[in-house]
Scaffold this motif. Structure first.
Motif, PDB file in Angstrom:
ATOM      1  N   PRO A  67      -3.199  35.234   0.714  1.00  0.00           N
ATOM      2  CA  PRO A  67      -3.741  34.165   1.565  1.00  0.00           C
ATOM      3  C   PRO A  67      -4.365  32.989   0.800  1.00  0.00           C
ATOM      4  O   PRO A  67      -4.407  31.881   1.316  1.00  0.00           O
ATOM      5  CB  PRO A  67      -4.812  34.879   2.399  1.00  0.00           C
ATOM      6  CG  PRO A  67      -4.543  36.324   2.271  1.00  0.00           C
ATOM      7  CD  PRO A  67      -3.786  36.539   1.010  1.00  0.00           C
ATOM      8  N   HIS A  68      -4.819  33.226  -0.429  1.00  0.00           N
ATOM      9  CA  HIS A  68      -5.464  32.144  -1.177  1.00  0.00           C
ATOM     10  C   HIS A  68      -4.470  31.163  -1.798  1.00  0.00           C
ATOM     11  O   HIS A  68      -4.877  30.169  -2.392  1.00  0.00           O
ATOM     12  CB  HIS A  68      -6.394  32.720  -2.261  1.00  0.00           C
ATOM     13  CG  HIS A  68      -5.686  33.410  -3.385  1.00  0.00           C
ATOM     14  ND1 HIS A  68      -5.236  34.710  -3.278  1.00  0.00           N
ATOM     15  CD2 HIS A  68      -5.331  32.990  -4.622  1.00  0.00           C
ATOM     16  CE1 HIS A  68      -4.648  35.064  -4.411  1.00  0.00           C
ATOM     17  NE2 HIS A  68      -4.688  34.028  -5.243  1.00  0.00           N
ATOM     18  N   LEU A  69      -3.155  31.403  -1.627  1.00  0.00           N
ATOM     19  CA  LEU A  69      -2.126  30.535  -2.198  1.00  0.00           C
ATOM     20  C   LEU A  69      -1.245  29.919  -1.116  1.00  0.00           C
ATOM     21  O   LEU A  69      -0.960  30.572  -0.110  1.00  0.00           O
ATOM     22  CB  LEU A  69      -1.209  31.343  -3.130  1.00  0.00           C
ATOM     23  CG  LEU A  69      -1.819  31.929  -4.386  1.00  0.00           C
ATOM     24  CD1 LEU A  69      -0.824  32.868  -5.060  1.00  0.00           C
ATOM     25  CD2 LEU A  69      -2.237  30.821  -5.344  1.00  0.00           C
ATOM     26  N   THR A  70      -0.808  28.692  -1.345  1.00  0.00           N
ATOM     27  CA  THR A  70       0.225  28.115  -0.501  1.00  0.00           C
ATOM     28  C   THR A  70       1.575  28.590  -1.035  1.00  0.00           C
ATOM     29  O   THR A  70       1.656  29.088  -2.166  1.00  0.00           O
ATOM     30  CB  THR A  70       0.190  26.575  -0.532  1.00  0.00           C
ATOM     31  OG1 THR A  70       0.542  26.134  -1.845  1.00  0.00           O
ATOM     32  CG2 THR A  70      -1.176  26.032  -0.126  1.00  0.00           C
ATOM     33  N   ILE A  71       2.604  28.396  -0.257  1.00  0.00           N
ATOM     34  CA  ILE A  71       3.948  28.757  -0.714  1.00  0.00           C
ATOM     35  C   ILE A  71       4.305  27.947  -1.955  1.00  0.00           C
ATOM     36  O   ILE A  71       4.875  28.473  -2.910  1.00  0.00           O
ATOM     37  CB  ILE A  71       4.985  28.557   0.410  1.00  0.00           C
ATOM     38  CG1 ILE A  71       4.729  29.557   1.548  1.00  0.00           C
ATOM     39  CG2 ILE A  71       6.408  28.691  -0.118  1.00  0.00           C
ATOM     40  CD1 ILE A  71       5.593  29.336   2.782  1.00  0.00           C
ATOM     41  N   LYS A  72       3.949  26.687  -1.955  1.00  0.00           N
ATOM     42  CA  LYS A  72       4.237  25.816  -3.097  1.00  0.00           C
ATOM     43  C   LYS A  72       3.500  26.295  -4.348  1.00  0.00           C
ATOM     44  O   LYS A  72       4.086  26.367  -5.436  1.00  0.00           O
ATOM     45  CB  LYS A  72       3.850  24.380  -2.764  1.00  0.00           C
ATOM     46  CG  LYS A  72       4.214  23.382  -3.828  1.00  0.00           C
ATOM     47  CD  LYS A  72       3.883  21.963  -3.374  1.00  0.00           C
ATOM     48  CE  LYS A  72       4.250  20.950  -4.435  1.00  0.00           C
ATOM     49  NZ  LYS A  72       3.955  19.573  -3.985  1.00  0.00           N
TER      50      LYS A  72
END
Length: 158
Positions: A67-72
């Motif tokens: 959850p702490h990361l975006t897909i990018k």
């Protein structure tokens, strides 16, 4: 995620193929070097004409992007770890990014990232060396431990 939000995918670096040693593999290498830019168009035409079929998502679910990361952000972390954009591949339903790490001319680690943050991955023959085995998914392996070692805390189990 809308299509205009993923324009960055088109600018991802290509995966690097290992230059082979044998004459026959070098011939394959040259063919694929010429063919690769055309592949997405030819694949999509063959699918549209129903000459070949591909539906759903391949096996080997790893989990979801943490959850702490975006897909990018996740994608760029994977690229920093040696992966590159893999154009010579099926496009699974909901897939945003197809990345691979080429171990040698014959084998690769292939990872897919989806719009719903799902990540699936497998180990397989490269299409460049063994196109028929690749299409028929011969010797495709889970290799979950290898992928989870590389991905670390960037992925969570469902």
């Amino acid at each position: 995620m809308s299509s205009k939000d993923v324009h960055w995918v088109k600018n991802l670096p290509y995966s690097k193929m290992v230059f082979p040693n044998t004459f026959s593999d070098r011939t394959k290498y040259i063919f694929w070097w010429l063919y690769t830019p055309c592949h997405p168009y030819i694949r999509d035409i063959l699918l549209a004409l129903r000459i070949v079929r591909h539906e759903g998502r391949q096996d080997f679910l790893l989990g979801k992007i943490a959850p702490h990361l975006t897909i990018k952000e996740f994608t760029h972390i994977i690229i920093e770890r040696g992966y590159g954009n893999h154009f010579v591949a099926w496009k699974d339903e909901g897939e945003l990014v197809s990345l691979r790490y080429v171990e040698n001319f014959a084998f690769q680690y292939h990872l897919r990232v989806f719009e719903d943050r799902e990540v699936r991955a497998h180990y397989e023959h490269t299409p460049e060396c063994f196109p028929i085995s690749h299409i028929k998914q011969i010797n495709m392996e889970d290799r979950r431990r290898d992928f989870l070692k590389i991905l670390g805390d960037t992925i969570v189990n469902q």
